[in-house]
Design an enzyme around this catalytic site. Structure first.
Site, PDB file in Angstrom:
ATOM      1  N   ALA A 270      -3.577  -7.528  -8.291  1.00  0.00           N
ATOM      2  CA  ALA A 270      -3.186  -8.693  -9.269  1.00  0.00           C
ATOM      3  C   ALA A 270      -2.228  -8.307 -10.082  1.00  0.00           C
ATOM      4  O   ALA A 270      -1.767  -9.151 -10.933  1.00  0.00           O
ATOM      5  CB  ALA A 270      -4.239  -9.483  -9.772  1.00  0.00           C
TER       6      ALA A 270
ATOM      7  N   SER B 136      -1.815 -12.314   6.889  1.00  0.00           N
ATOM      8  CA  SER B 136      -0.244 -12.365   7.125  1.00  0.00           C
ATOM      9  C   SER B 136       0.076 -12.769   8.270  1.00  0.00           C
ATOM     10  O   SER B 136      -0.665 -12.710   9.469  1.00  0.00           O
ATOM     11  CB  SER B 136       0.054 -11.106   6.862  1.00  0.00           C
ATOM     12  OG  SER B 136       1.614 -10.871   7.239  1.00  0.00           O
TER      13      SER B 136
ATOM     14  N   TYR C 261      -0.298  -2.320   9.600  1.00  0.00           N
ATOM     15  CA  TYR C 261      -0.618  -3.532   8.787  1.00  0.00           C
ATOM     16  C   TYR C 261      -1.141  -4.917   9.599  1.00  0.00           C
ATOM     17  O   TYR C 261      -1.770  -5.516   9.311  1.00  0.00           O
ATOM     18  CB  TYR C 261       0.730  -3.910   8.304  1.00  0.00           C
ATOM     19  CG  TYR C 261       0.753  -5.141   7.195  1.00  0.00           C
ATOM     20  CD1 TYR C 261       0.392  -4.683   5.966  1.00  0.00           C
ATOM     21  CD2 TYR C 261       1.493  -6.209   7.688  1.00  0.00           C
ATOM     22  CE1 TYR C 261       0.578  -5.677   4.824  1.00  0.00           C
ATOM     23  CE2 TYR C 261       1.579  -7.046   6.489  1.00  0.00           C
ATOM     24  CZ  TYR C 261       1.274  -7.012   5.443  1.00  0.00           C
ATOM     25  OH  TYR C 261       1.037  -8.196   4.524  1.00  0.00           O
TER      26      TYR C 261
ATOM     27  N   LYS D 117      -4.395  -6.884   9.144  1.00  0.00           N
ATOM     28  CA  LYS D 117      -4.397  -8.300   8.769  1.00  0.00           C
ATOM     29  C   LYS D 117      -5.076  -9.256   9.856  1.00  0.00           C
ATOM     30  O   LYS D 117      -5.657 -10.190   9.395  1.00  0.00           O
ATOM     31  CB  LYS D 117      -2.804  -8.769   8.466  1.00  0.00           C
ATOM     32  CG  LYS D 117      -2.179  -8.285   7.298  1.00  0.00           C
ATOM     33  CD  LYS D 117      -2.873  -8.505   6.119  1.00  0.00           C
ATOM     34  CE  LYS D 117      -2.151  -8.092   4.895  1.00  0.00           C
ATOM     35  NZ  LYS D 117      -2.813  -8.549   3.432  1.00  0.00           N
TER      36      LYS D 117
END
Length: 249
Positions: A10, A138, A150, A154
């Site tokens: 964050a 994603s 990735y 995901k």
């Protein structure tokens, strides 16, 4: 009702926008990132706006660090019942060039991190009889050249999300995933640099392929996360929402 939310990754981008949005929704927010000093900027922005926040440095792939981060969030803000698993890294390469470390690191942060955080926070959610878990997937989960690690992570998050929804639903806990398309962030800027393409040209090229005619912004994703975390979304669980400016999935 004011809840305590934890948002990982964050310090910037989608995670920072999500932390700010949940604070605007009235929640106290634990801003978790690998670098606590960078997370501090997001927490300071929330507090400047009248919200409650604390910055916590933690490696989400480290079980002890996760336990400590969740305990600190509970001590300083109250038992966390909202969790947004956003922390992630890129180690892009074509399969034949991909090192084992590139695979392991991406899986560790995205998948192991979401598992560890969810396992730690669900205890507070079950005690409260209410909870929201939102995992950041994603469009790459559908497959993307140069992103075997990735994409696998995901896609794995979508399976994790659906299983959490099944296991935790009886305790008043929902689990959903948001799958962003092309979002203008530092991460996509780094991708453009790696490709040797000016960022503005990279954005313009991406926008041409998106039905709504623009690239996404972090606030677009934060708005979707906000819905899944709301009281009104209590009958929505195990879903994957593609926020990509057009149909996907």
């Amino acid at each position: 009702m004011t809840r305590t939310a934890i948002v990982t990754g964050a310090a910037r981008g989608i995670g920072a926008a999500t932390a700010r949005r949940l604070a605007a929704d009235g929640h106290a927010v634990a801003v978790v990132d690998l670098d606590e000093s960078q997370a501090g900027a997001t927490a300071a922005a929330i507090e400047a706006g009248g919200g409650r926040a604390v910055a916590i440095g933690a490696d989400v792939s480290d079980a002890d660090a996760v336990a400590a981060a969740v305990a600190r969030a509970a001590d300083e803000l109250g038992a966390p019942t909202i969790l947004v698993n956003n922390a992630g890294i890129l180690r892009d390469n074509l399969l034949f060039k991909m090192a084992e470390a590139d695979w392991d690191q991406v899986i560790a942060v995205h998948l192991r991190g979401a598992f560890l955080m969810s396992r730690a926070v669900q205890a507070h959610q079950v005690d409260a009889g209410w909870g929201r878990i939102v995992n950041l997937s994603s469009t790459s989960a559908l497959g993307n050249r140069g992103q075997a690690n990735y994409a696998a992570a995901k896609a794995g998050l979508q399976g994790l999300t659906k299983t959490l929804a099944i296991e935790l639903g009886r305790y008043g806990v929902t689990a959903n995933a948001v799958a962003p398309g092309f979002i203008e962030t530092d991460m996509t800027r780094a991708t453009a640099e790696r490709m040797g393409v000016p960022f503005e040209a990279f954005l313009a090229g991406a926008a041409k392929e998106i039905p709504v005619g623009r690239v996404g912004q972090p606030d677009d994703i934060a708005a979707a996360v906000s819905f899944f975390c709301s009281e009104g979304a209590g009958f929505v669980s195990g879903q994957v929402l593609y926020v990509a400016g057009g149909p996907r999935g």
